[in-house]
Every structure is written in C-alpha cells, then in structure tokens.
Design a protein around this motif. Structure first.
Motif, short mmCIF file in Angstrom:
data_model
loop_
_atom_site.label_atom_id
_atom_site.label_comp_id
_atom_site.label_asym_id
_atom_site.label_seq_id
_atom_site.Cartn_x
_atom_site.Cartn_y
_atom_site.Cartn_z
N ARG A 1 -6.48 -7.20 10.59
CA ARG A 1 -7.79 -7.83 10.49
C ARG A 1 -8.06 -8.39 9.09
N GLN A 2 -7.39 -7.83 8.06
CA GLN A 2 -7.57 -8.41 6.72
C GLN A 2 -6.47 -9.41 6.39
N VAL A 3 -5.30 -9.24 6.99
CA VAL A 3 -4.22 -10.19 6.73
C VAL A 3 -4.55 -11.58 7.27
N ILE A 4 -5.35 -11.65 8.35
CA ILE A 4 -5.71 -12.97 8.89
C ILE A 4 -6.70 -13.72 8.00
N PRO B 1 -7.82 -15.88 4.99
CA PRO B 1 -7.06 -16.78 4.12
C PRO B 1 -6.95 -16.27 2.69
N GLU B 2 -7.91 -15.46 2.26
CA GLU B 2 -7.87 -14.91 0.90
C GLU B 2 -6.84 -13.78 0.77
N VAL B 3 -6.37 -13.28 1.88
CA VAL B 3 -5.40 -12.18 1.85
C VAL B 3 -4.03 -12.68 2.31
N GLY B 4 -3.84 -12.76 3.60
CA GLY B 4 -2.55 -13.20 4.11
C GLY B 4 -1.46 -12.18 3.81
N PRO B 5 -0.23 -12.43 4.27
CA PRO B 5 0.87 -11.50 3.99
C PRO B 5 1.14 -11.32 2.50
N GLU B 6 1.01 -12.40 1.72
CA GLU B 6 1.27 -12.29 0.28
C GLU B 6 0.22 -11.41 -0.40
N GLY B 7 -1.04 -11.57 0.03
CA GLY B 7 -2.09 -10.75 -0.53
C GLY B 7 -1.93 -9.29 -0.16
N GLN B 8 -1.52 -9.03 1.07
CA GLN B 8 -1.30 -7.65 1.48
C GLN B 8 -0.18 -7.02 0.68
N GLU B 9 0.81 -7.82 0.34
CA GLU B 9 1.90 -7.32 -0.51
C GLU B 9 1.38 -7.00 -1.91
N LYS B 10 0.47 -7.84 -2.42
CA LYS B 10 -0.15 -7.55 -3.73
C LYS B 10 -0.89 -6.22 -3.69
N LEU B 11 -1.64 -5.99 -2.62
CA LEU B 11 -2.37 -4.73 -2.48
C LEU B 11 -1.39 -3.55 -2.43
N ALA B 12 -0.30 -3.73 -1.70
CA ALA B 12 0.68 -2.65 -1.57
C ALA B 12 1.36 -2.33 -2.89
N ASN B 13 1.45 -3.32 -3.77
CA ASN B 13 2.09 -3.11 -5.07
C ASN B 13 1.11 -2.72 -6.16
N ALA B 14 -0.18 -2.70 -5.86
CA ALA B 14 -1.21 -2.45 -6.86
C ALA B 14 -1.41 -0.95 -7.10
N LYS B 15 -1.91 -0.65 -8.30
CA LYS B 15 -2.23 0.73 -8.68
C LYS B 15 -3.68 0.77 -9.18
N LEU C 1 5.63 -1.53 12.22
CA LEU C 1 4.73 -2.01 13.26
C LEU C 1 3.34 -1.40 13.12
N ILE C 2 3.29 -0.11 12.78
CA ILE C 2 2.00 0.55 12.59
C ILE C 2 1.24 -0.11 11.45
N ASN C 3 1.92 -0.35 10.33
CA ASN C 3 1.27 -0.95 9.17
C ASN C 3 0.84 -2.38 9.45
N GLU C 4 1.67 -3.11 10.20
CA GLU C 4 1.29 -4.47 10.55
C GLU C 4 0.00 -4.48 11.37
N ILE D 1 -6.63 9.02 6.08
CA ILE D 1 -6.87 7.62 6.41
C ILE D 1 -5.57 6.82 6.45
N ASN D 2 -4.69 7.09 5.49
CA ASN D 2 -3.48 6.28 5.35
C ASN D 2 -2.38 7.12 4.70
N ASP D 3 -1.38 7.48 5.49
CA ASP D 3 -0.30 8.31 4.95
C ASP D 3 0.88 7.51 4.45
N SER D 4 0.72 6.18 4.37
CA SER D 4 1.82 5.34 3.92
C SER D 4 1.66 4.89 2.47
N ILE D 5 0.63 5.40 1.79
CA ILE D 5 0.41 5.04 0.38
C ILE D 5 0.63 6.27 -0.50
#
Length: 274
Positions: free
Chosen positions: A17-20, A22-36, A9-12, A100-104
C-alpha cells in the motif's frame, strides 16, 4: 517454496500500500529498508512513532530509555503491554516492534542517554527522534545532533496540545535557537501535574515518524525552519515560521560556546536523562 521466497512474498504484501505511492515505489522502500532511525524515549511520543516506523519497514530502529513501564503509562504509551509493567521501556518497546515486524533490526539501549555516551549512540543513525519529556535531555539531543550534523525531529506534548519541529544540517534554526536555555526545574509543569490525553501524544508521535520517513525518502516539506503547533481541543493546527538562526544560540550562533557536549555537561547533571 523456500523460506527466503516466502519471506520476500510476505514483505512484498506487507508494504504494497505504500510502495504504490509515487513518492515511495520500490526504490523508496529500499531506502527505508536501508535506513537507521534512533528514538530517544519510549513513552507517549516514542510509542506511536516506533510502531509506525517498524510497520513502514525502517531497516534498523534504535530505541533508548532507562525508565521502567508503570501502569500510569499505559493510557498513552501504547507500545507497552500491561504484562510489561516493571520492565525496562526500551526492551518492552523492542518486543512491541518485533510483534509488528520481525524482518527489521531493533537495537535497545536500556540506559540513560548522557553527555558522555550520546555522541557514540547517534553516530550510527541517519535520523534521530527526540521523544523525551524533560528539557535537560531535549537540549542534550539538540546539541549533540547539531555538533554531529545529524538530522533530528523534536516534539513535545502536554494536555491536549503538541508541537513538532525538525532540524537538518544547513542554515536552519535549531531547538536551542528557539528555546535558548533549559528552564529552571519545576518552572514548567509536566504531565504528572497537568495531565495528558493519550491520543494527543499519538498524533504528535505519528507526525515525528512521518518526518523521519519523508527525510529518508527525500519527499515533501520537512518542518525545518518551522514549528507545527497542534491544539486537540479546537482541532486547529498552525505553523510558526522560524526563518533564521538565533545569533546568540550557544550551539550554532555567531558566538557559540558549546563545542563538545561531554565537556559541557554541568547543566545536564540535574536532569533525569532518558
């Protein structure tokens, strides 16, 4: 409510604001989460880039820098705290991103990037940011990335001005196509002699972060075959088109003579590394 559900819920909420977009969306956020993404340099450019990449949710961020935090860095290297003066910059930047972000995942490389280790470092990453302030390491990053076919974003900043260009595998000119050879040491003054406005470094570093995000999301137009030049005094930005590879480029030209950066390290011996 379990801890896992709370974190979800925290991550959602964090990225809403970026998931909404159209260039990002849930699939794009997943790409970011999997990126290095790897940042070489934790100074004026690397500081803002690292903070925004962490905030965007890049899953793994590497940060490399052998230098220590100096009080004269603090006006522009905003990832570092005054209490961190004397600490290694990569370790300090890691702590700044964790705030800033302790989930990465953040990986610190608190040592010099050299011709002998750069290939092993960059192979783990999808995109590399050249955020260093010396030409020797800039050429090293370019050569290693071109040889390994690793996309990267170059940037430089001085006084009120900055420049950015991106390279991806394909028929695009690289950094060496534009600048050819390392300048003689001392022939191009650095910020310790000419000065720098911290906000200018912030603008350019943020553009680098945006290039990395766009690459991961496969959206927009990257600065490939183009260089963005920004003048903070006039608030003018222009794009210089660099349409073709240089035929005499030593790393990607028709008569290239660099095939292994570890075997071509003599020109880097005089460099400070990063």
């Amino acid at each position: 409510m379990t801890n896992a559900t709370s974190e979800d819920l925290i991550n959602e909420k964090r990225y809403e604001r970026q998931v909404i977009l159209p260039e990002v969306g849930p699939e794009g956020q997943e790409k970011l989460a999997n990126a290095k993404v790897l940042l070489i340099g934790a100074g004026g450019l690397g500081s803002p880039a690292a903070l925004y990449l962490a905030a965007a949710g890049i899953g793994t961020i590497g940060i490399a820098d052998a230098d220590t935090v100096n009080v004269s860095n603090l006006h522009r290297q905003i990832i570092h705290a005054q209490a961190h003066v004397g600490r290694n910059k990569a370790e300090s930047a890691k702590q700044g991103m964790e705030r800033i972000n302790d989930s990465i995942k953040i990986v610190a490389y608190p040592y010099r990037v050299t011709p002998q280790n750069i290939s092993d470092i960059i192979k783990e990453y999808d995109f590399i940011l050249d955020a260093v302030d010396n030409f020797e390491t800039k050429f090293l990053i370019n050569d290693a990335c071109v040889l390994a076919k690793k996309p990267f974003c170059h940037a430089g900043v001085l006084r009120f001005e900055g420049q950015v260009m991106t390279w991806t595998p394909g028929d695009y000119p690289c950094y060496r196509c534009v600048f050819e050879e390392i300048p003689e040491r001392g022939s191009v003054p650095g910020c310790s002699r000419t000065g720098i406005i911290g906000a200018a470094a912030g603008i350019i570093g943020c553009i680098q972060a945006l290039e990395a995000i766009k690459y991961i999301l496969s959206c927009g137009e990257l600065l490939t075959g183009r260089m963005l030049i920004f003048d903070g005094l006039s608030m003018r930005a222009r794009i210089v088109n660099i349409s073709k590879k240089s035929p005499v480029c030593r790393i990607c030209g028709e008569k290239r003579d660099i095939f292994d950066v570890a075997d071509n390290h003599a020109e880097y011996e005089r460099g400070g590394g990063c």
